[in-house]
Design a protein around this motif. Structure first.
Motif, PDB file in Angstrom:
ATOM      1  N   HIS A  11     -11.851   4.693 -28.828  1.00  0.00           N
ATOM      2  CA  HIS A  11     -11.653   3.437 -29.547  1.00  0.00           C
ATOM      3  C   HIS A  11     -12.787   3.276 -30.556  1.00  0.00           C
ATOM      4  CE1 HIS A  11     -11.337  -1.267 -29.013  1.00  0.00           C
ATOM      5  NE2 HIS A  11     -11.268  -0.876 -30.277  1.00  0.00           N
ATOM      6  N   ILE A  12     -12.427   3.271 -31.841  1.00  0.00           N
ATOM      7  CA  ILE A  12     -13.409   3.232 -32.928  1.00  0.00           C
ATOM      8  C   ILE A  12     -13.179   1.988 -33.772  1.00  0.00           C
ATOM      9  CG2 ILE A  12     -14.323   4.458 -34.947  1.00  0.00           C
ATOM     10  CD1 ILE A  12     -13.029   7.016 -33.722  1.00  0.00           C
ATOM     11  N   GLY A  13     -14.251   1.230 -34.061  1.00  0.00           N
ATOM     12  CA  GLY A  13     -14.137   0.044 -34.901  1.00  0.00           C
ATOM     13  C   GLY A  13     -14.919  -1.097 -34.296  1.00  0.00           C
ATOM     14  N   THR A  14     -14.240  -2.244 -34.112  1.00  0.00           N
ATOM     15  CA  THR A  14     -14.879  -3.390 -33.470  1.00  0.00           C
ATOM     16  C   THR A  14     -14.017  -3.850 -32.301  1.00  0.00           C
ATOM     17  OG1 THR A  14     -13.748  -5.102 -34.774  1.00  0.00           O
ATOM     18  CG2 THR A  14     -15.743  -4.128 -35.729  1.00  0.00           C
ATOM     19  N   GLU A  15     -14.515  -4.854 -31.567  1.00  0.00           N
ATOM     20  CA  GLU A  15     -13.715  -5.425 -30.492  1.00  0.00           C
ATOM     21  C   GLU A  15     -12.436  -6.024 -31.073  1.00  0.00           C
ATOM     22  OE1 GLU A  15     -16.208  -8.805 -31.984  1.00  0.00           O
ATOM     23  OE2 GLU A  15     -16.545  -6.689 -31.517  1.00  0.00           O
ATOM     24  N   THR A  16     -11.389  -6.055 -30.260  1.00  0.00           N
ATOM     25  CA  THR A  16     -10.089  -6.537 -30.702  1.00  0.00           C
ATOM     26  C   THR A  16      -9.995  -8.052 -30.502  1.00  0.00           C
ATOM     27  OG1 THR A  16      -9.184  -6.009 -28.522  1.00  0.00           O
ATOM     28  CG2 THR A  16      -9.014  -4.312 -30.234  1.00  0.00           C
ATOM     29  N   ALA A  17      -8.795  -8.610 -30.743  1.00  0.00           N
ATOM     30  CA  ALA A  17      -8.631 -10.063 -30.759  1.00  0.00           C
ATOM     31  C   ALA A  17      -8.665 -10.697 -29.377  1.00  0.00           C
ATOM     32  CB  ALA A  17      -7.325 -10.430 -31.464  1.00  0.00           C
ATOM     33  N   LEU A  59      -8.188   3.290 -34.197  1.00  0.00           N
ATOM     34  CA  LEU A  59      -9.066   2.504 -35.063  1.00  0.00           C
ATOM     35  C   LEU A  59      -8.671   1.035 -34.971  1.00  0.00           C
ATOM     36  CD1 LEU A  59      -9.030   4.799 -38.244  1.00  0.00           C
ATOM     37  CD2 LEU A  59     -10.369   5.045 -36.136  1.00  0.00           C
ATOM     38  N   THR A  60      -9.660   0.148 -34.792  1.00  0.00           N
ATOM     39  CA  THR A  60      -9.364  -1.270 -34.617  1.00  0.00           C
ATOM     40  C   THR A  60     -10.330  -2.146 -35.404  1.00  0.00           C
ATOM     41  OG1 THR A  60     -10.826  -1.696 -32.738  1.00  0.00           O
ATOM     42  CG2 THR A  60      -8.641  -0.790 -32.232  1.00  0.00           C
ATOM     43  N   SER A  61      -9.963  -3.428 -35.471  1.00  0.00           N
ATOM     44  CA  SER A  61     -10.849  -4.479 -35.946  1.00  0.00           C
ATOM     45  C   SER A  61     -10.560  -5.725 -35.114  1.00  0.00           C
ATOM     46  CB  SER A  61     -10.607  -4.772 -37.437  1.00  0.00           C
ATOM     47  OG  SER A  61      -9.365  -5.448 -37.608  1.00  0.00           O
ATOM     48  N   LYS A  62     -11.199  -6.833 -35.441  1.00  0.00           N
ATOM     49  CA  LYS A  62     -10.930  -8.090 -34.739  1.00  0.00           C
ATOM     50  C   LYS A  62      -9.498  -8.552 -35.001  1.00  0.00           C
ATOM     51  CE  LYS A  62     -12.610 -11.265 -32.002  1.00  0.00           C
ATOM     52  NZ  LYS A  62     -13.010 -10.936 -30.624  1.00  0.00           N
ATOM     53  N   ARG A  63      -8.845  -7.974 -35.990  1.00  0.00           N
ATOM     54  CA  ARG A  63      -7.467  -8.332 -36.317  1.00  0.00           C
ATOM     55  C   ARG A  63      -6.452  -7.540 -35.492  1.00  0.00           C
ATOM     56  NH1 ARG A  63      -6.919  -7.753 -42.594  1.00  0.00           N
ATOM     57  NH2 ARG A  63      -4.810  -8.453 -42.052  1.00  0.00           N
ATOM     58  N   SER A  64      -6.902  -6.590 -34.712  1.00  0.00           N
ATOM     59  CA  SER A  64      -6.001  -5.814 -33.850  1.00  0.00           C
ATOM     60  C   SER A  64      -5.682  -6.648 -32.613  1.00  0.00           C
ATOM     61  CB  SER A  64      -6.655  -4.495 -33.434  1.00  0.00           C
ATOM     62  OG  SER A  64      -7.125  -3.782 -34.552  1.00  0.00           O
ATOM     63  N   ALA A  65      -4.396  -6.970 -32.412  1.00  0.00           N
ATOM     64  CA  ALA A  65      -4.057  -7.929 -31.361  1.00  0.00           C
ATOM     65  C   ALA A  65      -2.793  -7.545 -30.619  1.00  0.00           C
ATOM     66  CB  ALA A  65      -3.889  -9.328 -31.976  1.00  0.00           C
ATOM     67  N   SER A  66      -2.581  -8.174 -29.490  1.00  0.00           N
ATOM     68  CA  SER A  66      -1.392  -8.137 -28.638  1.00  0.00           C
ATOM     69  C   SER A  66      -0.839  -6.736 -28.442  1.00  0.00           C
ATOM     70  CB  SER A  66      -0.344  -9.129 -29.138  1.00  0.00           C
ATOM     71  OG  SER A  66       0.054  -8.907 -30.450  1.00  0.00           O
ATOM     72  N   PRO A  74     -14.086   5.317 -44.578  1.00  0.00           N
ATOM     73  CA  PRO A  74     -15.138   5.386 -43.557  1.00  0.00           C
ATOM     74  C   PRO A  74     -14.669   5.467 -42.106  1.00  0.00           C
ATOM     75  CG  PRO A  74     -15.809   3.899 -45.297  1.00  0.00           C
ATOM     76  CD  PRO A  74     -14.384   4.275 -45.597  1.00  0.00           C
ATOM     77  N   LEU A  75     -13.728   4.615 -41.672  1.00  0.00           N
ATOM     78  CA  LEU A  75     -13.318   4.669 -40.269  1.00  0.00           C
ATOM     79  C   LEU A  75     -12.578   5.952 -39.950  1.00  0.00           C
ATOM     80  CD1 LEU A  75     -14.121   1.600 -40.180  1.00  0.00           C
ATOM     81  CD2 LEU A  75     -12.258   1.363 -38.517  1.00  0.00           C
ATOM     82  N   LEU A  76     -11.702   6.384 -40.851  1.00  0.00           N
ATOM     83  CA  LEU A  76     -11.008   7.649 -40.657  1.00  0.00           C
ATOM     84  C   LEU A  76     -12.000   8.798 -40.662  1.00  0.00           C
ATOM     85  CD1 LEU A  76      -8.573   9.473 -40.379  1.00  0.00           C
ATOM     86  CD2 LEU A  76      -8.112   9.169 -42.820  1.00  0.00           C
ATOM     87  N   ALA A  77     -12.975   8.739 -41.567  1.00  0.00           N
ATOM     88  CA  ALA A  77     -13.998   9.784 -41.612  1.00  0.00           C
ATOM     89  C   ALA A  77     -14.785   9.845 -40.308  1.00  0.00           C
ATOM     90  CB  ALA A  77     -14.944   9.536 -42.793  1.00  0.00           C
ATOM     91  N   ALA A  78     -15.044   8.675 -39.703  1.00  0.00           N
ATOM     92  CA  ALA A  78     -15.764   8.650 -38.427  1.00  0.00           C
ATOM     93  C   ALA A  78     -14.966   9.350 -37.336  1.00  0.00           C
ATOM     94  CB  ALA A  78     -16.071   7.215 -38.026  1.00  0.00           C
ATOM     95  N   ALA A  79     -13.644   9.079 -37.292  1.00  0.00           N
ATOM     96  CA  ALA A  79     -12.793   9.734 -36.292  1.00  0.00           C
ATOM     97  C   ALA A  79     -12.740  11.235 -36.525  1.00  0.00           C
ATOM     98  CB  ALA A  79     -11.392   9.139 -36.341  1.00  0.00           C
TER      99      ALA A  79
END
Length: 473
Positions: free
Chosen positions: A354-360, A330-337, A430-435
């Motif tokens: 990969h579930i969520g949004t694009e990473t940093a 699970l990711t968001s734009k805050r997932s980095a490096s 929600p994101l965990l439920a999606a997975a």
């Protein structure tokens, strides 16, 4: 890891606040000497040296070099002059005037209210922004004052947040957040969402906190299979043994499906990234990542020195390895490096959902450069506390994929809904439920909203350094 350069992806998570030396050398360094340090360090290590004419080995005669150094009134000014395309290519190199503060910060303690937050542009497209709370650290000011996941704030000290003022408002030791409700108006379209002040406020005070990155673990039984869940918020070496113990528990419970939640994780140790990836997939001895340095350094290094491998132990301690062929991240734009490194380097070997949004989009590494003949801490010039953190390498996965400056694209687009953030580690989040739905139905899910709102900043952006990779030479 076999690389003698031993890479760390450090997530700088708060303001520099520790004390420094009260007295330096009686003869402090001149601006010229500091500028000389900046040029020498970047000329030696900078990843983009070949792209910056003023860093060329034969760029200056002796007199021209002296004139060049003296033309800049501060080491910061010279450093910025030598950065390569800082708005697009080199977004993450930086310089500090107090490496004592930096070193203490890297030990894992920071000034914090205990409130993890992101700052997001208003749905109406204005320059106003609002804050959302991702999680709250226990025994912190935020937890004691009743801040919870999903708390929304639109103003600080009664001043509405904008792109131009949020930094000054949130960098203070103590501040008051003015709360609001997020209204999605019952539609999946974010463009009609509104932020409605509710008249409540909470005053928060920062204190020294050490965060355990293992924030939440859980076990679920889905379709008669055991599912493990780990919310992991920072790749911190001090907690590697605890991370291994978590995987020991997953292994003891015969976990067959694993969900790793990295949506608020902006980095940490690459060695920890290797350990986490190894515990997920095994792959002992296979290439985890390779490194590309500038031309001068690359020509001096062997293949073994620029290659990192999956492993089955941590300094001789056996890892608890699940040997999975699939993982859900699970990711968001805050997932980095380091978070991105795990996704990118697992991808050639197993199925990464990969579930969520694009990473940093942070694939480069930096190094702490001190003013010393060999640029190491032990011989640092006692006349000042300047140090640099220039980008020195970029990481590639086993099939050579890198340069994902716009982030890694998810398989399932699923931005967080600020009107319904749920409770972390539970089936209603929600994101965990999606997975869990994908595991249950072996299918894809529809996005929660049509698009993600623009992330403007988060708690990590209030330190005078950027998130990125850190290398010990």
């Amino acid at each position: 890891m076999t690389n003698p350069y031993k890479v760390f992806l450090i997530c700088f998570t708060a303001f520099l606040f520790f004390g420094c030396f009260e007295d330096l050398d009686d003869n402090p360094a001149s601006v010229r000497d500091l500028n000389n340090f900046v040029w020498r360090g970047l000329n030696t290590y900078y990843l983009y040296k070949d792209e910056v004419p003023d860093l060329g080995n034969s760029r200056f005669t002796t007199s021209e070099y002296e004139n060049f150094l003296n033309s800049f009134n501060s080491p910061e000014a010279l450093f910025e002059h030598l950065r390569y395309q800082p708005q697009t290519v080199d977004r993450f190199s930086w310089i500090t005037n107090n490496y004592i503060e930096l070193e203490q910060l890297l030990n894992g303690t920071s000034l914090s209210t205990g409130m993890d937050f992101g700052l997001v542009r208003h749905p109406n497209g204005s320059n106003n922004i609002f804050g959302y709370v991702g999680y709250v650290l226990p025994n912190s000011s935020a937890s004691l004052q009743g801040v919870t996941r999903g708390t929304i704030f639109y103003a600080v000290n009664d001043v509405p947040l904008t792109r131009s003022n949020f930094s000054s408002l949130l960098q203070n030791r103590s501040f008051t957040i003015n709360l609001a409700n997020y209204n999605d108006n019952g539609t999946p379209d974010v463009l009609d969402d509104t932020i409605i002040p509710n008249g409540q406020s909470i005053t928060l005070t920062k204190s020294a906190l050490t965060e355990n990155p293992i924030f939440k673990t859980a076990l679920f039984t889905i379709a008669e299979q055991q599912v493990g869940y780990l919310m992991y918020n920072g790749f911190t070496r001090n907690f590697d043994a605890q991370l291994n113990a978590v995987f020991g528990d997953f292994k003891a419970n015969n976990v067959q499906n694993l969900i790793i939640d990295l949506r608020y994780n902006s980095g940490g140790s690459v060695n920890t990234a290797i350990l986490l990836s190894s515990m997920i997939a095994g792959q002992t001895g296979n290439v985890f990542s390779t490194e590309v340095w500038n031309t001068d350094i690359q020509s001096a290094l062997s293949v073994a020195q620029t290659t990192n491998y999956f492993t089955n132990s941590d300094n001789g301690v056996p890892l608890n390895i699940l040997n999975l062929s699939k993982v859900y991240i699970l990711t968001s734009k805050r997932s980095a490096s380091a978070s991105e490194l795990v996704i990118n380097c697992l991808d050639p070997y197993i199925d990464v959902i990969h579930i969520g949004t694009e990473t940093a989009g942070k694939f480069q590494a930096s190094i702490t450069v001190y003013d010393a003949p060999d640029f190491r801490r032990i011989n640092a010039n006692p006349a000042h506390l300047y140090a640099m953190q220039p980008l020195v390498l970029k990481s590639l996965n086993a099939v050579g994929y890198t340069d994902y400056s716009f982030g890694l694209v998810p398989d399932v687009l699923f931005p967080e809904n600020y009107a319904n953030m749920g409770t972390l580690g539970t089936e209603n989040e929600p994101l965990l439920a999606a997975a869990l739905q994908i595991i249950r139905d072996n299918s894809r899910v529809s996005p929660q909203v049509n698009q993600a709102l623009e992330l403007v900043a988060d708690k990590h952006m209030f330190a005078p350094v950027e998130v990125g990779m850190y290398v010990n030479p």
